[in-house]
Motif scaffolding. Sequence first.
Motif, PDB file in Angstrom:
ATOM      1  N   PRO A 323     -29.601  24.509 -19.393  1.00 13.65           N
ATOM      2  CA  PRO A 323     -30.718  24.182 -18.498  1.00 13.65           C
ATOM      3  C   PRO A 323     -32.075  24.637 -19.016  1.00 13.65           C
ATOM      4  CG  PRO A 323     -29.412  25.991 -17.606  1.00 13.65           C
ATOM      5  CD  PRO A 323     -28.641  25.446 -18.751  1.00 13.65           C
ATOM      6  N   GLU A 324     -32.084  25.471 -20.054  1.00 12.41           N
ATOM      7  CA  GLU A 324     -33.370  25.920 -20.599  1.00 12.41           C
ATOM      8  C   GLU A 324     -34.180  24.771 -21.186  1.00 12.41           C
ATOM      9  OE1 GLU A 324     -30.312  26.729 -23.928  1.00 12.41           O
ATOM     10  OE2 GLU A 324     -30.414  26.735 -21.733  1.00 12.41           O
ATOM     11  N   THR A 325     -33.518  23.624 -21.482  1.00 12.33           N
ATOM     12  CA  THR A 325     -34.270  22.480 -21.993  1.00 12.33           C
ATOM     13  C   THR A 325     -35.237  21.935 -20.953  1.00 12.33           C
ATOM     14  OG1 THR A 325     -32.494  20.967 -21.337  1.00 12.33           O
ATOM     15  CG2 THR A 325     -32.464  21.802 -23.602  1.00 12.33           C
ATOM     16  N   GLY A 326     -35.026  22.308 -19.688  1.00 10.13           N
ATOM     17  CA  GLY A 326     -35.944  21.861 -18.651  1.00 10.13           C
ATOM     18  C   GLY A 326     -37.375  22.298 -18.896  1.00 10.13           C
ATOM     19  N   MET A 327     -37.559  23.417 -19.592  1.00  9.88           N
ATOM     20  CA  MET A 327     -38.930  23.878 -19.838  1.00  9.88           C
ATOM     21  C   MET A 327     -39.665  22.939 -20.781  1.00  9.88           C
ATOM     22  SD  MET A 327     -38.645  27.147 -22.417  1.00  9.88           S
ATOM     23  CE  MET A 327     -37.985  26.986 -24.089  1.00  9.88           C
ATOM     24  N   LEU A 328     -38.919  22.261 -21.674  1.00  6.70           N
ATOM     25  CA  LEU A 328     -39.558  21.332 -22.595  1.00  6.70           C
ATOM     26  C   LEU A 328     -40.140  20.150 -21.843  1.00  6.70           C
ATOM     27  CD1 LEU A 328     -36.821  21.317 -25.371  1.00  6.70           C
ATOM     28  CD2 LEU A 328     -38.874  22.752 -25.244  1.00  6.70           C
ATOM     29  N   LYS A 329     -39.374  19.660 -20.882  1.00  6.10           N
ATOM     30  CA  LYS A 329     -39.848  18.557 -20.065  1.00  6.10           C
ATOM     31  C   LYS A 329     -41.068  18.978 -19.254  1.00  6.10           C
ATOM     32  CE  LYS A 329     -39.848  15.696 -16.352  1.00  6.10           C
ATOM     33  NZ  LYS A 329     -40.487  15.883 -15.057  1.00  6.10           N
ATOM     34  N   LEU A 330     -41.037  20.176 -18.695  1.00  2.11           N
ATOM     35  CA  LEU A 330     -42.178  20.692 -17.930  1.00  2.11           C
ATOM     36  C   LEU A 330     -43.427  20.751 -18.788  1.00  2.11           C
ATOM     37  CD1 LEU A 330     -40.835  23.731 -15.848  1.00  2.11           C
ATOM     38  CD2 LEU A 330     -42.039  21.743 -14.945  1.00  2.11           C
ATOM     39  N   LEU A 331     -43.307  21.369 -19.944  1.00  2.00           N
ATOM     40  CA  LEU A 331     -44.466  21.563 -20.815  1.00  2.00           C
ATOM     41  C   LEU A 331     -44.990  20.237 -21.355  1.00  2.00           C
ATOM     42  CD1 LEU A 331     -43.173  24.688 -22.760  1.00  2.00           C
ATOM     43  CD2 LEU A 331     -44.939  24.659 -21.002  1.00  2.00           C
ATOM     44  N   SER A 393     -41.118  18.576 -11.393  1.00  2.00           N
ATOM     45  CA  SER A 393     -41.486  19.914 -11.869  1.00  2.00           C
ATOM     46  C   SER A 393     -40.988  20.995 -10.926  1.00  2.00           C
ATOM     47  CB  SER A 393     -43.010  20.009 -12.022  1.00  2.00           C
ATOM     48  OG  SER A 393     -43.465  19.145 -13.045  1.00  2.00           O
ATOM     49  N   GLU A 394     -41.033  20.714  -9.612  1.00  2.00           N
ATOM     50  CA  GLU A 394     -40.561  21.714  -8.645  1.00  2.00           C
ATOM     51  C   GLU A 394     -39.083  22.032  -8.857  1.00  2.00           C
ATOM     52  OE1 GLU A 394     -44.169  19.738  -7.132  1.00  2.00           O
ATOM     53  OE2 GLU A 394     -42.282  19.027  -7.973  1.00  2.00           O
ATOM     54  N   ILE A 395     -38.279  20.976  -9.061  1.00  2.00           N
ATOM     55  CA  ILE A 395     -36.849  21.171  -9.288  1.00  2.00           C
ATOM     56  C   ILE A 395     -36.603  21.885 -10.613  1.00  2.00           C
ATOM     57  CG2 ILE A 395     -34.667  19.992  -9.692  1.00  2.00           C
ATOM     58  CD1 ILE A 395     -35.473  19.997  -6.784  1.00  2.00           C
ATOM     59  N   GLN A 396     -37.364  21.515 -11.645  1.00  2.00           N
ATOM     60  CA  GLN A 396     -37.203  22.181 -12.941  1.00  2.00           C
ATOM     61  C   GLN A 396     -37.507  23.671 -12.848  1.00  2.00           C
ATOM     62  OE1 GLN A 396     -35.795  20.664 -15.517  1.00  2.00           O
ATOM     63  NE2 GLN A 396     -35.707  18.859 -14.195  1.00  2.00           N
ATOM     64  N   HIS A 397     -38.567  24.021 -12.114  1.00  2.00           N
ATOM     65  CA  HIS A 397     -38.883  25.437 -11.929  1.00  2.00           C
ATOM     66  C   HIS A 397     -37.727  26.168 -11.228  1.00  2.00           C
ATOM     67  CE1 HIS A 397     -43.364  24.548 -12.470  1.00  2.00           C
ATOM     68  NE2 HIS A 397     -43.104  25.530 -13.300  1.00  2.00           N
ATOM     69  N   ALA A 401     -35.464  29.127 -12.860  1.00  2.00           N
ATOM     70  CA  ALA A 401     -35.435  30.437 -12.187  1.00  2.00           C
ATOM     71  C   ALA A 401     -34.005  30.896 -11.925  1.00  2.00           C
ATOM     72  CB  ALA A 401     -36.224  30.364 -10.885  1.00  2.00           C
ATOM     73  N   LYS A 402     -33.176  29.969 -11.445  1.00  2.00           N
ATOM     74  CA  LYS A 402     -31.808  30.353 -11.053  1.00  2.00           C
ATOM     75  C   LYS A 402     -30.870  30.447 -12.237  1.00  2.00           C
ATOM     76  CE  LYS A 402     -31.856  28.547  -6.295  1.00  2.00           C
ATOM     77  NZ  LYS A 402     -31.251  27.563  -5.353  1.00  2.00           N
ATOM     78  N   GLN A 403     -30.879  29.395 -13.089  1.00  2.00           N
ATOM     79  CA  GLN A 403     -29.859  29.276 -14.114  1.00  2.00           C
ATOM     80  C   GLN A 403     -30.215  29.931 -15.439  1.00  2.00           C
ATOM     81  OE1 GLN A 403     -28.505  25.198 -14.492  1.00  2.00           O
ATOM     82  NE2 GLN A 403     -28.566  24.843 -12.296  1.00  2.00           N
ATOM     83  N   VAL A 404     -31.513  30.129 -15.678  1.00  2.00           N
ATOM     84  CA  VAL A 404     -31.925  30.753 -16.938  1.00  2.00           C
ATOM     85  C   VAL A 404     -32.361  32.198 -16.725  1.00  2.00           C
ATOM     86  CG1 VAL A 404     -33.511  30.613 -18.897  1.00  2.00           C
ATOM     87  CG2 VAL A 404     -32.604  28.518 -17.887  1.00  2.00           C
ATOM     88  N   LEU A 405     -33.202  32.417 -15.732  1.00  2.00           N
ATOM     89  CA  LEU A 405     -33.727  33.756 -15.492  1.00  2.00           C
ATOM     90  C   LEU A 405     -32.879  34.568 -14.526  1.00  2.00           C
ATOM     91  CD1 LEU A 405     -37.536  32.857 -15.207  1.00  2.00           C
ATOM     92  CD2 LEU A 405     -36.260  33.656 -17.221  1.00  2.00           C
ATOM     93  N   GLY A 406     -31.937  33.912 -13.826  1.00  2.00           N
ATOM     94  CA  GLY A 406     -31.058  34.629 -12.915  1.00  2.00           C
ATOM     95  C   GLY A 406     -31.748  35.187 -11.694  1.00  2.00           C
ATOM     96  N   LEU A 407     -32.814  34.537 -11.253  1.00  2.00           N
ATOM     97  CA  LEU A 407     -33.561  35.031 -10.081  1.00  2.00           C
ATOM     98  C   LEU A 407     -32.919  34.582  -8.777  1.00  2.00           C
ATOM     99  CD1 LEU A 407     -37.187  34.332 -11.370  1.00  2.00           C
ATOM    100  CD2 LEU A 407     -35.866  36.462 -11.476  1.00  2.00           C
TER     101      LEU A 407
END
Length: 407
Positions: A323-331, A393-397, A401-407
């Motif tokens: 799921p970290e690839t989501g940041m590429l789409k965001l950026l 973008s909201e869903i990607q964030h 947060a949940k799947q990469v950063l574990g928040l």
Amino acid sequence: MTDSITTDDDASLQDFRREVREFVARSLPHAVREKVRLGLELSKPELVDWQRRLAERGWLAPHWPAEWQGCNWSAERRAAFQEELVLAHAPESGGITFEMIGPILIRYGTPAQQQYFLPRILNQEHWWCQGYSEPNSGSDLASLKTRAVRKTRPDGTEVYVVSGSKIWTSYAQYADWVFCLVRTDTEARAQRGISFLLIDMRSPGVSVRPLVGIHGWHLFNQVFFDEVEVPVQNLVGEENAGWTIAKSLLEHERLNLARVAENRRRLAKVRAIGNELEEGGQPLSQRPWFARRMRALEVRLEALAATVLRFRKRARAGETLGPETGMLKLLGSRLIQDIENLAVDALGPDTLAYDRAAHFEPAVPQAGQSAYAAAASARRFVTRGYSIAGGSSEIQHELLAKQVLGL
């Protein structure tokens, strides 16, 4: 069989870049180059013609395996190829067809599916569109409602009967086939009741409704399925296991949704605007407000390009992208929006006039105007959707947060 992968040193990569530039200079029609440079719309025949030229050179699907006319390039060479095409104002080549369904069939398709579909993709007999989003299931894709019920015909053949609709279906007006996520089990947990089907757009019961946006371009459509019969042989993977395929596609799709090469082309366009226009008696490119924004965009683009290249190397090495690839789409989507915003700000009031015809053929600008102005506002409006399409973008964030950063 494991195919050997081209490795590159700096010299060989520069030689390859030169080879691509020379090919484009020889092969790309001037009229098409100008339309791409100015950000105008291309027709399907223009796209087909360019892809035919790529196919003749052996570069239509270079990221595919060698057995399917691929080139086994390194991640660096593939990135260089895309950059050189884009910077030479060549059209983008069939992202959905060659970047999405082709690799999915290569990885998950049966031998019969591969033998039937892949050659037809390569000879451009089949153009594809993607049937994922629905009117009430966009970023929450697992909530999709389009149904596929398995039944046996009187002659004994088994089919799925598909009912429902898909929306924001890019270029469905051109497509011969659509790959769809459909619900085949309504009792299972949402992600476990979804299957991956291939549907002929000419099937009885399939209809397409155009969705023309504020930008005036016909990019999107809504596709309706009214009890469409689909052979069970068109199921990719196992029944009710389509979510796994969808996730693998989305992870790789987001490498493309970073839009690195396209961002380079658009930034080059803004740079050209800055050099041709003046403000306060000096070139716009030297005005502090413009120069400051250009530098910031250039830094963001280079950082994004380096990050995407790292992910491509991991994927080519066989790693599963998460799921970290989501940041590429965001950026990437934010960056392309900011580039188009700067283009409109630089061109000023000349971008306000709307001329539908000017989206297809270069207009003759009036004295003091830029040829880029005719489509500038439309291009900006198109990019507003980039932070929604492919997962908002909201869903990607939230996923990061949940799947990469574990928040």
